[in-house]
Design an enzyme around this catalytic site. Structure first.
Site, PDB file in Angstrom:
ATOM      1  N   ASN A 112      20.669   1.491  35.337  1.00 36.34           N
ATOM      2  CA  ASN A 112      20.150   1.735  36.688  1.00 36.34           C
ATOM      3  C   ASN A 112      19.682   0.462  37.388  1.00 36.34           C
ATOM      4  O   ASN A 112      18.740   0.477  38.174  1.00 36.34           O
ATOM      5  CB  ASN A 112      18.996   2.754  36.643  1.00 36.34           C
ATOM      6  CG  ASN A 112      19.517   4.183  36.571  1.00 36.34           C
ATOM      7  OD1 ASN A 112      20.712   4.422  36.699  1.00 36.34           O
ATOM      8  ND2 ASN A 112      18.625   5.125  36.355  1.00 36.34           N
ATOM      9  N   HIS A 145       9.510   2.977  39.207  1.00 38.84           N
ATOM     10  CA  HIS A 145      10.884   3.430  39.425  1.00 38.84           C
ATOM     11  C   HIS A 145      11.075   4.796  38.785  1.00 38.84           C
ATOM     12  O   HIS A 145      11.595   5.721  39.409  1.00 38.84           O
ATOM     13  CB  HIS A 145      11.852   2.409  38.813  1.00 38.84           C
ATOM     14  CG  HIS A 145      13.300   2.779  38.902  1.00 38.84           C
ATOM     15  ND1 HIS A 145      13.873   3.759  38.106  1.00 38.84           N
ATOM     16  CD2 HIS A 145      14.311   2.290  39.680  1.00 38.84           C
ATOM     17  CE1 HIS A 145      15.160   3.862  38.391  1.00 38.84           C
ATOM     18  NE2 HIS A 145      15.459   2.977  39.343  1.00 38.84           N
ATOM     19  N   GLY A 146      10.679   4.944  37.537  1.00 38.38           N
ATOM     20  CA  GLY A 146      10.690   6.233  36.860  1.00 38.38           C
ATOM     21  C   GLY A 146      11.859   6.482  35.925  1.00 38.38           C
ATOM     22  O   GLY A 146      11.766   7.323  35.031  1.00 38.38           O
ATOM     23  N   ASP A 147      12.973   5.783  36.125  1.00 39.80           N
ATOM     24  CA  ASP A 147      14.150   5.992  35.266  1.00 39.80           C
ATOM     25  C   ASP A 147      14.901   4.670  35.102  1.00 39.80           C
ATOM     26  O   ASP A 147      16.115   4.596  35.231  1.00 39.80           O
ATOM     27  CB  ASP A 147      15.068   7.051  35.892  1.00 39.80           C
ATOM     28  CG  ASP A 147      16.182   7.490  34.939  1.00 39.80           C
ATOM     29  OD1 ASP A 147      16.051   7.275  33.716  1.00 39.80           O
ATOM     30  OD2 ASP A 147      17.184   8.060  35.426  1.00 39.80           O
ATOM     31  N   LEU A 148      14.132   3.616  34.811  1.00 36.44           N
ATOM     32  CA  LEU A 148      14.736   2.276  34.763  1.00 36.44           C
ATOM     33  C   LEU A 148      15.260   1.973  33.365  1.00 36.44           C
ATOM     34  O   LEU A 148      14.580   1.388  32.539  1.00 36.44           O
ATOM     35  CB  LEU A 148      13.724   1.218  35.198  1.00 36.44           C
ATOM     36  CG  LEU A 148      14.326  -0.183  35.392  1.00 36.44           C
ATOM     37  CD1 LEU A 148      15.385  -0.172  36.483  1.00 36.44           C
ATOM     38  CD2 LEU A 148      13.238  -1.193  35.712  1.00 36.44           C
TER      39      LEU A 148
END
Length: 307
Positions: free
Chosen positions: A213, A206-209
């Site tokens: 979010n 995901h990268g920005d969990l």
């Protein structure tokens, strides 16, 4: 705005509700609007990230409808609207399970390709796995683009495209001499800590969990606002203990499918550092500068036992 949406979707009726919610021809949609310097890149990066996650059929995420420009420099991402419910510990545990499944998809595809090449795989798999670290387009964890240049190994990708990219940005923007003086040591230490990852294959993340979010819809966890890449799945954990975190239920669900690897307790400080550097670059010094420099000190002079 309603006229732009009507034209973009060839719709008859557009009704604005609130906070990005619109009803287009009796269907609810959610629209994110951005007019920053990199607005198109941000919308395109998020759209491609959502599409990649959606295609795995693991954790639920909004389905992308369209990216369009409504006025000069203002870009919009249209997705299906998802009604959210209250979260519970059970939902966090299920989120952990589904994120582990997301992280397992690409390694499974690569394994099947290997088995197919050796004649051991029975069946048919149309999708191909990604062997490199990076992503098809730049993304943004915030409003500053991330470098997703393809690399053959995780160590190179993380140091060059994540760590150094943010350190260089901070030095250029804020001229921080203390950070600059520590970079060569930090680079060598990161290279040493990441040697154990050389056998790791890429996973879609995901990268920005962080805690803000994700949500729950009809008892199913939903993730949104991604900035995906093919990375070491451990990197996903870098931001998960910031801003409240997910706690033991998420970890329990995740570890059932993907247990922690040897050396995780050392590498996690590197991944936490990246997100603090990213926030420092976005919002200036203060707390994020202090935390970043403290993390660098801990990385360079470890005072905890490695597992």
């Amino acid at each position: 705005m309603e006229d732009s949406i009507r034209e973009a979707l060839d719709a008859r009726s557009v009704v604005r509700k609130h906070n990005g919610l619109y009803v287009v021809d009796r269907k609810k949609v959610f629209i994110k609007t951005n007019s920053s310097e990199h607005a198109r890149l941000l919308c395109d990066g998020e759209a491609r990230s959502l599409e990649a996650i959606h295609d795995t059929n693991t954790v639920k995420c909004p389905k992308v409808i369209k990216v369009f420009e409504s006025s000069k420099g203002t870009w919009n991402l249209i997705c299906d609207y998802i009604d959210m419910e209250d979260e519970s510990a059970a939902h966090k545990e299920k989120l952990g399970e589904e994120m582990a499944k997301l992280h397992s998809i690409n390694p499974s595809l690569l394994k099947r390709e290997q088995e197919k090449a050796s004649g051991d795989f029975i069946g048919e798999e149309k999708r191909e796995g990604e062997r490199r670290f990076g992503f098809v387009v730049p993304t943004s964890c915030g409003v500053i683009p991330q470098n997703n240049e393809w690399c053959d190994d995780w160590r190179t990708f993380f140091i060059r495209c994540r760590l150094k990219d943010r350190v260089d940005g901070i030095i250029q923007k804020y001229g921080d001499h203390e950070l600059s003086s520590q970079w060569s040591q930090l680079e060598r230490r990161a290279d040493d800590l990441l040697r154990e990852t050389d056998s790791v294959v890429p996973s879609l993340i995901h990268g920005d969990l962080w805690a803000g979010n994700w949500g729950v819809s009809k008892e199913n966890p939903v993730v949104f606002d991604p900035c995906s890449s093919y990375s070491d799945p451990e990197f996903e954990g870098g931001i998960q203990n910031m801003f409240g975190g997910f706690g033991a239920p998420y970890t329990r669900g995740y570890d059932r499918i993907l247990p922690p690897r040897r050396g995780w307790n050392d590498r996690r400080f590197l991944y936490l550092l990246y997100h603090n550097l990213n926030h420092w670059l976005h919002f200036g010094g203060g707390g994020y500068r202090a935390t970043s420099l403290s993390l660098i000190n801990s990385i360079l002079h470890p005072d905890i036992d490695s597992d």
